[in-house]
Design a protein around this motif. Structure first.
Motif, mmCIF file in Angstrom:
data_model
loop_
_atom_site.group_PDB
_atom_site.id
_atom_site.type_symbol
_atom_site.label_atom_id
_atom_site.label_comp_id
_atom_site.label_asym_id
_atom_site.label_seq_id
_atom_site.Cartn_x
_atom_site.Cartn_y
_atom_site.Cartn_z
ATOM 1 N N PRO A 23 -4.204 -6.385 6.510
ATOM 2 C CA PRO A 23 -3.326 -6.454 8.399
ATOM 3 C C PRO A 23 -3.525 -6.424 9.552
ATOM 4 O O PRO A 23 -4.547 -4.778 10.045
ATOM 5 N N THR A 24 -2.938 -6.647 10.027
ATOM 6 C CA THR A 24 -3.210 -6.249 11.226
ATOM 7 C C THR A 24 -1.868 -5.387 11.893
ATOM 8 O O THR A 24 -2.022 -4.649 12.822
ATOM 9 N N SER A 25 -0.937 -5.555 11.381
ATOM 10 C CA SER A 25 -0.363 -4.532 10.663
ATOM 11 C C SER A 25 0.755 -3.922 9.244
ATOM 12 O O SER A 25 0.416 -4.704 8.878
ATOM 13 N N GLY A 26 1.343 -2.731 9.668
ATOM 14 C CA GLY A 26 1.827 -2.487 7.979
ATOM 15 C C GLY A 26 1.053 -2.601 6.876
ATOM 16 O O GLY A 26 0.580 -1.558 6.853
ATOM 17 N N LEU A 27 1.781 -2.339 5.824
ATOM 18 C CA LEU A 27 0.982 -2.519 5.099
ATOM 19 C C LEU A 27 1.097 -3.426 3.332
ATOM 20 O O LEU A 27 2.210 -3.673 3.223
ATOM 21 N N VAL A 28 -0.782 -3.756 2.799
ATOM 22 C CA VAL A 28 -0.133 -4.930 2.154
ATOM 23 C C VAL A 28 -0.939 -3.550 0.893
ATOM 24 O O VAL A 28 -2.009 -3.282 0.985
ATOM 25 N N TYR A 29 -0.186 -4.112 -0.373
ATOM 26 C CA TYR A 29 -0.113 -3.006 -1.612
ATOM 27 C C TYR A 29 -1.592 -4.068 -2.339
ATOM 28 O O TYR A 29 -1.090 -5.163 -2.187
ATOM 29 N N ILE A 30 -2.284 -3.645 -3.002
ATOM 30 C CA ILE A 30 -3.762 -4.293 -3.399
ATOM 31 C C ILE A 30 -3.016 -4.269 -5.400
ATOM 32 O O ILE A 30 -2.840 -5.553 -6.265
ATOM 33 N N ASP A 31 -2.608 -2.932 -5.251
ATOM 34 C CA ASP A 31 -1.872 -2.769 -6.635
ATOM 35 C C ASP A 31 -1.179 -0.950 -6.748
ATOM 36 O O ASP A 31 -1.106 -1.342 -5.149
ATOM 37 N N GLY A 32 -0.821 -0.941 -7.322
ATOM 38 C CA GLY A 32 1.163 0.271 -7.360
ATOM 39 C C GLY A 32 -0.100 1.295 -6.727
ATOM 40 O O GLY A 32 0.597 1.864 -6.087
ATOM 41 N N ASP A 33 -1.271 1.664 -6.376
ATOM 42 C CA ASP A 33 -1.592 3.005 -6.253
ATOM 43 C C ASP A 33 -2.375 3.289 -4.466
ATOM 44 O O ASP A 33 -2.654 3.403 -4.334
ATOM 45 N N THR A 34 -2.825 1.505 -4.655
ATOM 46 C CA THR A 34 -4.144 1.339 -3.461
ATOM 47 C C THR A 34 -2.977 -0.030 -2.656
ATOM 48 O O THR A 34 -3.095 -0.850 -2.498
ATOM 49 N N PRO B 92 0.775 4.698 2.024
ATOM 50 C CA PRO B 92 2.903 5.027 2.081
ATOM 51 C C PRO B 92 2.632 6.825 2.372
ATOM 52 O O PRO B 92 2.381 7.918 1.300
ATOM 53 N N PRO B 93 3.875 6.913 2.672
ATOM 54 C CA PRO B 93 4.651 8.479 2.695
ATOM 55 C C PRO B 93 4.552 8.833 1.082
ATOM 56 O O PRO B 93 4.878 8.606 0.807
ATOM 57 N N GLY B 94 4.186 10.553 1.172
ATOM 58 C CA GLY B 94 3.865 10.943 -0.135
ATOM 59 C C GLY B 94 3.145 10.678 -1.107
ATOM 60 O O GLY B 94 2.813 11.426 -2.054
ATOM 61 N N HIS B 95 2.386 9.428 0.047
ATOM 62 C CA HIS B 95 0.328 9.258 -0.673
ATOM 63 C C HIS B 95 -0.225 10.880 -1.307
ATOM 64 O O HIS B 95 -1.065 10.893 0.654
ATOM 65 N N PRO B 96 -1.353 11.176 -2.142
ATOM 66 C CA PRO B 96 -2.018 11.937 -2.080
ATOM 67 C C PRO B 96 -2.744 11.555 -1.632
ATOM 68 O O PRO B 96 -3.831 12.735 -0.827
ATOM 69 N N GLU B 97 -3.496 10.212 -1.483
ATOM 70 C CA GLU B 97 -4.959 10.368 -0.257
ATOM 71 C C GLU B 97 -4.905 9.394 0.727
ATOM 72 O O GLU B 97 -4.798 8.708 1.614
ATOM 73 N N ARG B 98 -4.295 11.047 1.980
ATOM 74 C CA ARG B 98 -4.319 10.837 2.769
ATOM 75 C C ARG B 98 -4.590 11.364 4.124
ATOM 76 O O ARG B 98 -5.626 12.065 4.165
ATOM 77 N N PRO B 99 -4.936 10.910 5.168
ATOM 78 C CA PRO B 99 -5.843 11.481 6.700
ATOM 79 C C PRO B 99 -5.834 13.013 6.767
ATOM 80 O O PRO B 99 -6.865 13.471 6.626
ATOM 81 N N ASP B 100 -4.428 13.375 6.707
ATOM 82 C CA ASP B 100 -4.863 14.970 6.077
ATOM 83 C C ASP B 100 -5.909 15.355 5.304
ATOM 84 O O ASP B 100 -6.759 16.577 5.691
ATOM 85 N N ARG B 101 -6.483 15.090 4.658
ATOM 86 C CA ARG B 101 -7.608 15.474 3.048
ATOM 87 C C ARG B 101 -8.668 16.112 4.648
ATOM 88 O O ARG B 101 -9.621 16.157 4.049
ATOM 89 N N LEU B 102 -9.237 14.890 5.675
ATOM 90 C CA LEU B 102 -10.066 15.135 6.048
ATOM 91 C C LEU B 102 -10.496 15.928 7.043
ATOM 92 O O LEU B 102 -11.093 16.754 7.105
ATOM 93 N N ARG B 103 -9.122 15.504 7.658
ATOM 94 C CA ARG B 103 -8.692 16.839 8.854
ATOM 95 C C ARG B 103 -8.805 18.324 7.842
ATOM 96 O O ARG B 103 -9.604 18.959 8.629
ATOM 97 N N ALA B 104 -8.274 18.889 6.816
ATOM 98 C CA ALA B 104 -8.859 19.462 6.014
ATOM 99 C C ALA B 104 -10.633 19.554 6.244
ATOM 100 O O ALA B 104 -11.133 21.048 6.113
#
Length: 308
Positions: A71-82, A16-28
């Protein structure tokens, strides 16, 4: 020579937007390891892991349920963080495959050591529960694979992520053949990792650090507690859960490590591996959420690996 394994599919695990575990980590990570000073790295793509590999550490029912909710579209929340996006499953399986392939490359003698730059991280994933951004425990799977395929008798998993690797501890709690060692901030998510948690065979070694602790306390924890226990254990393979969120810039915690502290501990673990494991080290990326801190820390870690 040091092997670097990664895969662009790991960018497709969206959060989700603002989540710390984001793709930019791997780009960095890719950006810093793309610099000329890292040109000697042997580079490869992380293959997709197998479900058989996953089930070395995770239950069949859990694996099937997770596959089912992807999911095949959107986001599915497993818990509040994941959460899971359409690209999550492949990203997770590339993480598993990368860790297993790195173990293969190091144990076959093809490479001295390896760094697996993948996301999402893995060390919070318990045998039958995802949590803390994690789904499958890549480091634990690599350890089990090394034992199963190569007959390795004793494996050490050393975790310097700022959060305790409750998943890895859970998986190896009753296993005398794997030593799990961790420095981490306490109190902090996930709430496990007290010094008294030692496993059924005294092979769990927790060295919790207090908020605002820095390099001196971190190095002392290794010198006085973790490294002596590892020396006694004598691992034939060292696996590193390489989280860099104990860096002073990181937003998710309040330890004050610097890049040179990660370089120092990497050298210490390489020296240990030289004495007991023919120098064999596999490192798997875990946390690290400030991009500049992550780049500096990964650079120090991989520079140390390349100097082995």
């Amino acid at each position: 020579m040091t092997l670097l394994l990664t895969h662009p599919a790991c960018l497709d695990h969206l959060t989700p937007p603002g989540h710390p575990e984001r793709p930019d980590r791997l780009r960095a990570v890719a950006e810093v390891l793309g610099e000329e000073r890292f040109s000697a790295l042997s580079r490869g793509e992380a293959p997709e892991g197998s479900l058989d590999s996953v089930m070395l550490c995770h239950g069949e029912l859990y694996v099937g349920e997770l596959r089912h909710v992807a999911p095949t579209s959107g986001l599915v929340y497993i818990d509040g963080d994941t959460s899971m996006s359409p690209g999550t499953w492949e990203a997770v399986m590339r993480g598993v495959g990368g860790a297993v392939a790195a173990a293969d490359a190091v144990l076959s003698g093809e490479h001295q050591n390896a760094f697996v730059a993948v996301r999402p991280p893995g060390h919070h994933a318990e045998a039958s529960r995802p949590m803390g951004f994690c789904f499958f425990d890549n480091a634990a799977i690599a350890a089990r694979h090394a034992q199963r395929k190569f007959g390795i008798g004793r494996v050490a998993v050393v975790d310097f992520d700022v959060h305790h690797g409750n998943g890895t501890q859970d998986i190896f709690w009753a296993d005398p053949t794997v030593m799990y060692c961790s420095t981490h901030q306490m109190p902090l998510f996930p709430g496990t990792g007290s010094r008294g948690e030692r496993g059924e065979h005294d092979t769990i070694v927790n060295a919790p650090l207090a908020p605002e602790d820095g390099g001196a306390q971190f190095r002392s924890a290794f010198d006085n507690l973790i490294l002596p226990q590892l020396e006694k254990f004598g691992p034939e393979l060292v696996i590193i859960s390489a989280g860099f969120d104990a860096h002073y810039r990181d937003p998710l915690a309040s330890l004050n490590l610097r890049a040179e502290d990660f370089g120092w501990v990497t050298h210490k673990l390489l020296d240990l591996a030289d004495r007991h494991a023919d120098g064999r080290v596999v490192s798997v990326l875990e946390g690290g959420y400030d991009l500049q801190g992550l780049k500096e820390s990964v650079a120090a870690h991989v520079t140390a690996l390349m100097g082995a």
